[in-house]
Design a protein around this motif. Sequence first.
Motif, PDB file in Angstrom:
ATOM      1  N   MET A 152       0.814  -1.216   0.000  1.00 39.65           N
ATOM      2  CA  MET A 152       0.000   0.000   0.000  1.00 39.65           C
ATOM      3  C   MET A 152       0.847   1.265   0.000  1.00 39.65           C
ATOM      4  SD  MET A 152      -3.205  -0.850  -0.118  1.00 39.65           S
ATOM      5  CE  MET A 152      -4.095   0.564   0.491  1.00 39.65           C
ATOM      6  N   SER A 153       2.146   1.100   0.215  1.00 45.56           N
ATOM      7  CA  SER A 153       3.010   2.270   0.231  1.00 45.56           C
ATOM      8  C   SER A 153       4.288   1.957  -0.508  1.00 45.56           C
ATOM      9  CB  SER A 153       3.331   2.685   1.672  1.00 45.56           C
ATOM     10  OG  SER A 153       4.028   1.657   2.330  1.00 45.56           O
ATOM     11  N   ASN A 154       4.882   2.988  -1.066  1.00 46.32           N
ATOM     12  CA  ASN A 154       6.138   2.838  -1.792  1.00 46.32           C
ATOM     13  C   ASN A 154       7.270   3.282  -0.886  1.00 46.32           C
ATOM     14  OD1 ASN A 154       8.346   3.001  -3.458  1.00 46.32           O
ATOM     15  ND2 ASN A 154       7.188   3.842  -5.199  1.00 46.32           N
ATOM     16  N   ASP A 155       8.099   2.310  -0.443  1.00 43.66           N
ATOM     17  CA  ASP A 155       9.152   2.618   0.513  1.00 43.66           C
ATOM     18  C   ASP A 155      10.141   3.640  -0.020  1.00 43.66           C
ATOM     19  OD1 ASP A 155       8.005   0.912   2.248  1.00 43.66           O
ATOM     20  OD2 ASP A 155       9.511  -0.684   2.115  1.00 43.66           O
ATOM     21  N   SER A 156      10.274   3.709  -1.352  1.00 49.97           N
ATOM     22  CA  SER A 156      11.232   4.670  -1.913  1.00 49.97           C
ATOM     23  C   SER A 156      10.752   6.104  -1.787  1.00 49.97           C
ATOM     24  CB  SER A 156      11.485   4.332  -3.390  1.00 49.97           C
ATOM     25  OG  SER A 156      10.286   4.521  -4.143  1.00 49.97           O
ATOM     26  N   GLU A 157       9.458   6.295  -1.496  1.00 53.16           N
ATOM     27  CA  GLU A 157       8.909   7.644  -1.433  1.00 53.16           C
ATOM     28  C   GLU A 157       8.771   8.162  -0.010  1.00 53.16           C
ATOM     29  OE1 GLU A 157       5.215   7.431  -3.455  1.00 53.16           O
ATOM     30  OE2 GLU A 157       6.094   6.962  -5.401  1.00 53.16           O
ATOM     31  N   ILE A 158       9.063   7.329   0.975  1.00 49.99           N
ATOM     32  CA  ILE A 158       8.924   7.760   2.353  1.00 49.99           C
ATOM     33  C   ILE A 158      10.217   7.497   3.099  1.00 49.99           C
ATOM     34  CG2 ILE A 158       6.433   7.373   2.429  1.00 49.99           C
ATOM     35  CD1 ILE A 158       6.977   4.723   3.809  1.00 49.99           C
ATOM     36  N   LYS A 159      10.399   8.241   4.173  1.00 51.11           N
ATOM     37  CA  LYS A 159      11.573   8.047   5.014  1.00 51.11           C
ATOM     38  C   LYS A 159      11.265   6.933   6.011  1.00 51.11           C
ATOM     39  CE  LYS A 159      14.574  10.405   8.346  1.00 51.11           C
ATOM     40  NZ  LYS A 159      15.804   9.815   7.781  1.00 51.11           N
ATOM     41  N   LEU A 160      12.017   5.857   5.943  1.00 53.98           N
ATOM     42  CA  LEU A 160      11.783   4.731   6.821  1.00 53.98           C
ATOM     43  C   LEU A 160      12.386   4.994   8.189  1.00 53.98           C
ATOM     44  CD1 LEU A 160      12.607   1.783   4.378  1.00 53.98           C
ATOM     45  CD2 LEU A 160      10.385   2.815   4.865  1.00 53.98           C
ATOM     46  N   SER A 161      11.810   4.352   9.194  1.00 52.72           N
ATOM     47  CA  SER A 161      12.376   4.460  10.535  1.00 52.72           C
ATOM     48  C   SER A 161      13.737   3.774  10.565  1.00 52.72           C
ATOM     49  CB  SER A 161      11.446   3.822  11.567  1.00 52.72           C
ATOM     50  OG  SER A 161      11.484   2.415  11.469  1.00 52.72           O
ATOM     51  N   ASP A 162      14.552   4.147  11.530  1.00 54.05           N
ATOM     52  CA  ASP A 162      15.894   3.572  11.600  1.00 54.05           C
ATOM     53  C   ASP A 162      15.852   2.081  11.892  1.00 54.05           C
ATOM     54  OD1 ASP A 162      18.811   4.019  11.518  1.00 54.05           O
ATOM     55  OD2 ASP A 162      18.729   3.379  13.619  1.00 54.05           O
ATOM     56  N   ASN A 163      14.797   1.605  12.522  1.00 54.14           N
ATOM     57  CA  ASN A 163      14.680   0.168  12.752  1.00 54.14           C
ATOM     58  C   ASN A 163      14.640  -0.618  11.457  1.00 54.14           C
ATOM     59  OD1 ASN A 163      13.567   1.476  15.328  1.00 54.14           O
ATOM     60  ND2 ASN A 163      13.707  -0.682  15.934  1.00 54.14           N
ATOM     61  N   GLU A 164      14.115   0.007  10.399  1.00 50.65           N
ATOM     62  CA  GLU A 164      14.081  -0.672   9.109  1.00 50.65           C
ATOM     63  C   GLU A 164      15.495  -0.838   8.553  1.00 50.65           C
ATOM     64  OE1 GLU A 164      11.333  -2.098   7.910  1.00 50.65           O
ATOM     65  OE2 GLU A 164      10.501  -1.429   9.812  1.00 50.65           O
ATOM     66  N   ARG A 165      16.316   0.184   8.709  1.00 51.07           N
ATOM     67  CA  ARG A 165      17.732   0.061   8.318  1.00 51.07           C
ATOM     68  C   ARG A 165      18.413  -1.041   9.114  1.00 51.07           C
ATOM     69  NH1 ARG A 165      22.022   0.428  10.791  1.00 51.07           N
ATOM     70  NH2 ARG A 165      20.993   1.332  12.616  1.00 51.07           N
ATOM     71  N   LEU A 166      18.163  -1.024  10.422  1.00 48.67           N
ATOM     72  CA  LEU A 166      18.788  -1.987  11.321  1.00 48.67           C
ATOM     73  C   LEU A 166      18.468  -3.415  10.895  1.00 48.67           C
ATOM     74  CD1 LEU A 166      18.674  -1.735  15.184  1.00 48.67           C
ATOM     75  CD2 LEU A 166      17.770  -3.775  14.085  1.00 48.67           C
ATOM     76  N   LYS A 167      17.206  -3.680  10.599  1.00 47.23           N
ATOM     77  CA  LYS A 167      16.819  -5.038  10.204  1.00 47.23           C
ATOM     78  C   LYS A 167      17.409  -5.408   8.848  1.00 47.23           C
ATOM     79  CE  LYS A 167      12.474  -3.949  11.091  1.00 47.23           C
ATOM     80  NZ  LYS A 167      10.994  -4.031  11.177  1.00 47.23           N
ATOM     81  N   ARG A 168      17.391  -4.439   7.923  1.00 49.02           N
ATOM     82  CA  ARG A 168      17.905  -4.703   6.583  1.00 49.02           C
ATOM     83  C   ARG A 168      19.395  -5.043   6.603  1.00 49.02           C
ATOM     84  NH1 ARG A 168      16.645  -0.215   4.772  1.00 49.02           N
ATOM     85  NH2 ARG A 168      18.697   0.801   4.777  1.00 49.02           N
ATOM     86  N   GLU A 169      20.142  -4.371   7.487  1.00 50.18           N
ATOM     87  CA  GLU A 169      21.593  -4.563   7.554  1.00 50.18           C
ATOM     88  C   GLU A 169      22.016  -5.644   8.541  1.00 50.18           C
ATOM     89  OE1 GLU A 169      23.167  -0.727   8.502  1.00 50.18           O
ATOM     90  OE2 GLU A 169      22.543   0.178   6.597  1.00 50.18           O
ATOM     91  N   SER A 170      21.061  -6.337   9.140  1.00 44.90           N
ATOM     92  CA  SER A 170      21.385  -7.259  10.242  1.00 44.90           C
ATOM     93  C   SER A 170      21.878  -8.625   9.800  1.00 44.90           C
ATOM     94  CB  SER A 170      20.142  -7.454  11.113  1.00 44.90           C
ATOM     95  OG  SER A 170      19.178  -8.261  10.443  1.00 44.90           O
ATOM     96  N   ASN A 171      21.918  -8.886   8.493  1.00 45.96           N
ATOM     97  CA  ASN A 171      22.251 -10.228   8.014  1.00 45.96           C
ATOM     98  C   ASN A 171      21.302 -11.245   8.637  1.00 45.96           C
ATOM     99  OD1 ASN A 171      23.528 -12.348   6.709  1.00 45.96           O
ATOM    100  ND2 ASN A 171      25.235 -12.461   8.178  1.00 45.96           N
ATOM    101  N   LEU A 172      20.015 -10.965   8.454  1.00 45.67           N
ATOM    102  CA  LEU A 172      18.948 -11.820   8.969  1.00 45.67           C
ATOM    103  C   LEU A 172      19.127 -12.103  10.455  1.00 45.67           C
ATOM    104  CD1 LEU A 172      18.468 -14.174   5.916  1.00 45.67           C
ATOM    105  CD2 LEU A 172      16.893 -12.428   6.720  1.00 45.67           C
ATOM    106  N   LEU A 173      19.225 -10.994  11.199  1.00 48.14           N
ATOM    107  CA  LEU A 173      19.194 -10.960  12.667  1.00 48.14           C
ATOM    108  C   LEU A 173      20.490 -11.414  13.334  1.00 48.14           C
ATOM    109  CD1 LEU A 173      15.572 -12.318  13.322  1.00 48.14           C
ATOM    110  CD2 LEU A 173      16.320  -9.972  12.826  1.00 48.14           C
ATOM    111  N   ARG A 174      21.551 -11.587  12.565  1.00 42.38           N
ATOM    112  CA  ARG A 174      22.826 -11.976  13.164  1.00 42.38           C
ATOM    113  C   ARG A 174      23.561 -10.770  13.744  1.00 42.38           C
ATOM    114  NH1 ARG A 174      21.775 -15.178   8.806  1.00 42.38           N
ATOM    115  NH2 ARG A 174      22.286 -17.407   8.959  1.00 42.38           N
TER     116      ARG A 174
END
Length: 565
Positions: free
Chosen positions: A1-23
């Motif tokens: 329902m939303s385009n992530d490229s058009e909004i500023k994501l919370s920092d938690n989204e960066r954290l999860k994306r860079e976590s190497n699947l929670l490692r």
Amino acid sequence: MSNDSEIKLSDNERLKRESNLLRGTIADDLKDGLTGGFRGDNFQLIRFHGMYQQDDRDLRAERAEQKLEPLLNVMLRCRLPGGIITPQQWLGIDRFAAEDTLYGSIRLTTRQTFQFHGVLKNDIKPMHQLLHRLGMDSIATAGDVNRNVLCTSNPVESELHQQAYEWAKKISEHLLPKTRAYAEIWLDGEKLETTDVEPILGATYLPRKFKTSVVIPPDNDVDLHANDLNFVAIGENGQLVGFNVLVGGGLAMTHGDKLTYPRKASEFGYIPLEHTLAIAEAVVTTQRDWGNRSERKNAKTKYTLERVGVDAFKQEVEKRAGVSFAPIVPYHFTRRGDRIGWVEGIDKQWHLTLFIENGRLLDYPGKPLKTGMAEIAKIHKGDFRLTANQNLIVAGVTVEDKAKIETLARQHGLISDGVSEQRKNAMACVSFPTCPLAMAEAERFLPDFITQVEQVMEKHQLPDEHIILRVTGCPNGCGRAMLAEVGLVGKAPDRYNLHIGGNREGTRIPRMYRENITSAQILSELDGLIGRWASERQEQEGFGDYVIRAGIIKPVIDSARDFYD
């Protein structure tokens, strides 16, 4: 329902994306002897492994004066779908709590599991390995995932409960993270190249925490309206045939932010059993894709439903699952509290529900509760069931063992005939000294406060009556005060918002009656209100229903629109 490229994501989204699947770099942090805690992103990532970093806030100032780091430790929450644990497992966690935690206690929670409080860094990995040996884990009991799945404890209709419990386990397993991070870090599992995928939760997991329950009417002991996804068991002739599905409940809010509010779950419809996992997955993936990843305070499922509309969300779930909801099958709730004491099941076995005030099992002077549970575990042939009301059921007791179990329970203070109905129907979150979010006392405050409420009830000649009363040390909702007849929500030391007007069934949200008042002022308010209830109520009318009928407070009809009116 939303385009992530058009909004500023919370920092938690960066954290999860860079976590190497929670490692993350959790394994490296474990080797760091310069601090008792976890650094950077790992502070958040350990939550996905079932832990929160905390410190003893009672000691914080003293340690700062001594130029010492806060007494950093972790709280671990076990994954225990439906709250069932064997006596052998209990003895294992009992020993760990006594020998390897700062506080020595086992804490039963409103999420129908147990928590260890005060685990120092050197004991964290052994703790996970102990749980593994016992056949348990703490995967996904915190973080942006589906958390511990609740199930009505129901000690009477044993066959129906067993079937519902099996579905609670299946739902929990189906929605777990698939990453091998937990096994690699804590269980010394083989380290693989990152080939694991998350087909349900996605590479950045859910926008916010997600809670699921299985509830068996007429008991609403899991407080279904506190959960994102709920399966209401429908039985025929004692057999489970399907579920009514309700979506979008949640109680957390933020002081001063009217864009946040508690919300009841919405009825989607009925499904036969074979569609249960498909519907669970479809609800989770819809929330995964449609939820707010920009503003975490509005990221829960309840806000997604308010933003896109219940019908649109429901239709998307039907599309993804390939299932159409049938109309809701009629159901009703008559109670929420646990049946304290002995009850006989239809299988002719006996079940003893023990009232554990605040869920804290510890050896107190004259009341060695924790030792008592261990002694019962040594001889009990059935299982234990932790309830969502912080109590414990010794389940599946034979007639031959009943007297022995009761004797042990009485000897150790686990049974007390003098506990009032009011005390049995009160609950609090942990709050101080370990919760970093706490604004006011809750667990340590409740026992003496209830004694004072009991005195008010006695004064108005209602010694055997009760009010569903709950205290939470902040507005995050762990004590479920927003489904109480009287709910206290902490704002500052000895200051709470007083909410009234919920009901005994747990199907109405209370409204704020007085803001930011002291415990003495709350007691004064309750004295007047309970006095009126005693003299003006109708037969069997609960306190929450009375204050609505008498016009003392307006009912909350639609929390998104009139909660703050």
